[in-house]
Design a protein around this motif. Structure first.
Motif, PDB file in Angstrom:
ATOM      1  N   TYR A   1      74.000   1.652  -0.183  1.00 45.35           N
ATOM      2  CA  TYR A   1      73.838   1.784   1.268  1.00 45.35           C
ATOM      3  C   TYR A   1      74.446   0.587   1.998  1.00 45.35           C
ATOM      4  O   TYR A   1      74.999   0.730   3.093  1.00 45.35           O
ATOM      5  CB  TYR A   1      72.357   1.914   1.629  1.00 45.35           C
ATOM      6  CG  TYR A   1      71.649   3.051   0.916  1.00 45.35           C
ATOM      7  CD1 TYR A   1      72.224   4.318   0.855  1.00 45.35           C
ATOM      8  CD2 TYR A   1      70.418   2.850   0.298  1.00 45.35           C
ATOM      9  CE1 TYR A   1      71.581   5.361   0.198  1.00 45.35           C
ATOM     10  CE2 TYR A   1      69.773   3.879  -0.360  1.00 45.35           C
ATOM     11  CZ  TYR A   1      70.353   5.134  -0.400  1.00 45.35           C
ATOM     12  OH  TYR A   1      69.715   6.160  -1.060  1.00 45.35           O
ATOM     13  N   ASP A   2      74.357  -0.602   1.394  1.00 44.34           N
ATOM     14  CA  ASP A   2      74.878  -1.797   2.054  1.00 44.34           C
ATOM     15  C   ASP A   2      76.399  -1.772   2.193  1.00 44.34           C
ATOM     16  O   ASP A   2      76.971  -2.565   2.944  1.00 44.34           O
ATOM     17  CB  ASP A   2      74.457  -3.055   1.278  1.00 44.34           C
ATOM     18  CG  ASP A   2      72.986  -3.389   1.484  1.00 44.34           C
ATOM     19  OD1 ASP A   2      72.375  -2.817   2.403  1.00 44.34           O
ATOM     20  OD2 ASP A   2      72.454  -4.217   0.722  1.00 44.34           O
ATOM     21  N   ASP A   3      77.060  -0.868   1.468  1.00 43.78           N
ATOM     22  CA  ASP A   3      78.519  -0.749   1.573  1.00 43.78           C
ATOM     23  C   ASP A   3      78.948   0.295   2.605  1.00 43.78           C
ATOM     24  O   ASP A   3      80.143   0.574   2.741  1.00 43.78           O
ATOM     25  CB  ASP A   3      79.120  -0.377   0.204  1.00 43.78           C
ATOM     26  CG  ASP A   3      79.000  -1.509  -0.812  1.00 43.78           C
ATOM     27  OD1 ASP A   3      78.691  -2.649  -0.392  1.00 43.78           O
ATOM     28  OD2 ASP A   3      79.218  -1.255  -2.012  1.00 43.78           O
ATOM     29  N   GLU A   4      78.001   0.864   3.320  1.00 44.95           N
ATOM     30  CA  GLU A   4      78.325   1.905   4.289  1.00 44.95           C
ATOM     31  C   GLU A   4      79.291   1.462   5.393  1.00 44.95           C
ATOM     32  O   GLU A   4      80.062   2.292   5.892  1.00 44.95           O
ATOM     33  CB  GLU A   4      77.052   2.469   4.914  1.00 44.95           C
ATOM     34  CG  GLU A   4      76.263   3.356   3.956  1.00 44.95           C
ATOM     35  CD  GLU A   4      75.060   3.993   4.632  1.00 44.95           C
ATOM     36  OE1 GLU A   4      74.935   3.884   5.877  1.00 44.95           O
ATOM     37  OE2 GLU A   4      74.244   4.604   3.920  1.00 44.95           O
ATOM     38  N   PRO A   5      79.277   0.186   5.820  1.00 46.39           N
ATOM     39  CA  PRO A   5      80.216  -0.195   6.885  1.00 46.39           C
ATOM     40  C   PRO A   5      81.670   0.153   6.578  1.00 46.39           C
ATOM     41  O   PRO A   5      82.436   0.452   7.507  1.00 46.39           O
ATOM     42  CB  PRO A   5      80.009  -1.711   6.991  1.00 46.39           C
ATOM     43  CG  PRO A   5      78.567  -1.906   6.619  1.00 46.39           C
ATOM     44  CD  PRO A   5      78.335  -0.911   5.516  1.00 46.39           C
ATOM     45  N   ALA A   6      82.079   0.135   5.317  1.00 47.58           N
ATOM     46  CA  ALA A   6      83.460   0.482   4.979  1.00 47.58           C
ATOM     47  C   ALA A   6      83.739   1.949   5.297  1.00 47.58           C
ATOM     48  O   ALA A   6      84.815   2.294   5.822  1.00 47.58           O
ATOM     49  CB  ALA A   6      83.726   0.205   3.504  1.00 47.58           C
ATOM     50  N   SER A   7      82.788   2.828   5.020  1.00 47.62           N
ATOM     51  CA  SER A   7      82.956   4.247   5.340  1.00 47.62           C
ATOM     52  C   SER A   7      82.900   4.483   6.841  1.00 47.62           C
ATOM     53  O   SER A   7      83.638   5.314   7.383  1.00 47.62           O
ATOM     54  CB  SER A   7      81.880   5.077   4.626  1.00 47.62           C
ATOM     55  OG  SER A   7      82.075   5.064   3.224  1.00 47.62           O
ATOM     56  N   VAL A   8      82.037   3.756   7.516  1.00 44.79           N
ATOM     57  CA  VAL A   8      81.959   3.870   8.981  1.00 44.79           C
ATOM     58  C   VAL A   8      83.273   3.433   9.621  1.00 44.79           C
ATOM     59  O   VAL A   8      83.750   4.037  10.591  1.00 44.79           O
ATOM     60  CB  VAL A   8      80.778   3.049   9.524  1.00 44.79           C
ATOM     61  CG1 VAL A   8      80.825   2.977  11.053  1.00 44.79           C
ATOM     62  CG2 VAL A   8      79.454   3.654   9.064  1.00 44.79           C
ATOM     63  N   ALA A   9      83.898   2.393   9.056  1.00 42.80           N
ATOM     64  CA  ALA A   9      85.189   1.928   9.574  1.00 42.80           C
ATOM     65  C   ALA A   9      86.253   3.015   9.429  1.00 42.80           C
ATOM     66  O   ALA A   9      87.099   3.195  10.320  1.00 42.80           O
ATOM     67  CB  ALA A   9      85.620   0.654   8.851  1.00 42.80           C
ATOM     68  N   LEU A  10      86.223   3.756   8.323  1.00 40.12           N
ATOM     69  CA  LEU A  10      87.151   4.874   8.145  1.00 40.12           C
ATOM     70  C   LEU A  10      86.924   5.944   9.209  1.00 40.12           C
ATOM     71  O   LEU A  10      87.872   6.513   9.757  1.00 40.12           O
ATOM     72  CB  LEU A  10      86.983   5.480   6.751  1.00 40.12           C
ATOM     73  CG  LEU A  10      87.443   4.654   5.557  1.00 40.12           C
ATOM     74  CD1 LEU A  10      87.108   5.383   4.259  1.00 40.12           C
ATOM     75  CD2 LEU A  10      88.939   4.378   5.636  1.00 40.12           C
ATOM     76  N   MET A  11      85.663   6.213   9.504  1.00 40.70           N
ATOM     77  CA  MET A  11      85.337   7.191  10.530  1.00 40.70           C
ATOM     78  C   MET A  11      85.835   6.735  11.893  1.00 40.70           C
ATOM     79  O   MET A  11      86.440   7.509  12.653  1.00 40.70           O
ATOM     80  CB  MET A  11      83.820   7.418  10.561  1.00 40.70           C
ATOM     81  CG  MET A  11      83.276   8.081   9.308  1.00 40.70           C
ATOM     82  SD  MET A  11      81.483   7.890   9.125  1.00 40.70           S
ATOM     83  CE  MET A  11      80.880   8.830  10.505  1.00 40.70           C
TER      84      MET A  11
END
Length: 218
Positions: free
Chosen positions: A154-164
């Motif tokens: 979950y702590d790595d979610e910012p990378a996926s949010v950046a893609l979005m």
């Protein structure tokens, strides 16, 4: 065969590992609200999860009781979901989990009425010997959203949010996060049994079209 929301509505539960736009229809949920670190042992979040599943399985197994639900059919209890925000913060600061506000939910089949829900809350409270009265029958209409399958902790979610966010900028959309349209996660993995690097989480953000011309990739 039991109805499985994940299989029947793959566009909402099984997106690819790249951003896609979806229009999410109105749906009803069992919901419990709270604040605080979701990892706190015995904390509010873990108690909320217990309440959600107690009510969810009481409804699923209602056919074995004297309570008859009109239109009932067998179904797989949908996955746990969560709406998350932090007051006074633009976006999400994953470093300060104690500041999280959340609404934890489990989707309900459309045939479940508010009266059925109230019965389940009372029945679960008695059978499980736990107070389920904080559970709500909540209707959510998410509408236009962008989502992605995040694989990993979950702590790595910012990378996926950046893609979005990059996808939105390139395609004429922008985030529409607000007090009523929230960061949404759907948990497809059992964190107790699967290594964090393999966790699958749907991340979904509300969006709207913007007046700026989309950036065209060349």
């Amino acid at each position: 065969m039991a109805f499985d929301f994940k299989k029947e509505y793959k566009e909402f539960y099984l997106p690819p590992a790249k951003p896609v736009v979806v229009t999410v229809p109105k749906a009803n949920y069992i919901a419990v609200r709270g604040k605080g670190d979701p990892n706190e042992e015995g904390g509010a979040y873990q108690r909320a999860i217990g309440i959600l599943y107690a009510v969810a399985y009481t409804l699923k197994m209602s056919y074995k009781t004297d309570h008859r639900i009109e239109g009932f059919y067998d179904y797989v209890v949908p996955p746990l979901e969560g709406f998350w925000w932090q007051e006074g913060i633009d976006g999400v600061d994953y470093r300060d989990k104690s500041a999280f506000c959340w609404i934890s939910v489990i989707r309900l089949p459309d045939f479940i009425t508010r009266a059925d829900f109230d019965w389940a809350v009372q029945t679960a409270s008695k059978k499980k010997k736990m107070d389920c009265s904080c559970a709500e029958f909540l209707t959510i209409d998410e509408g236009l959203c962008v989502q992605i399958m995040h694989i990993g902790p979950y702590d790595d979610e910012p990378a996926s949010v950046a893609l979005m966010d990059r996808f939105l900028e390139e395609n004429g959309y922008e985030n529409d996060l607000s007090d009523t349209r929230l960061h949404h996660e759907i948990y497809l993995s059992d964190a107790r049994k699967i290594a964090p690097e393999n966790w699958k989480t749907v991340i979904r953000h509300p969006i709207k079209t913007c007046c700026i011309e989309p950036r065209i990739k060349k």
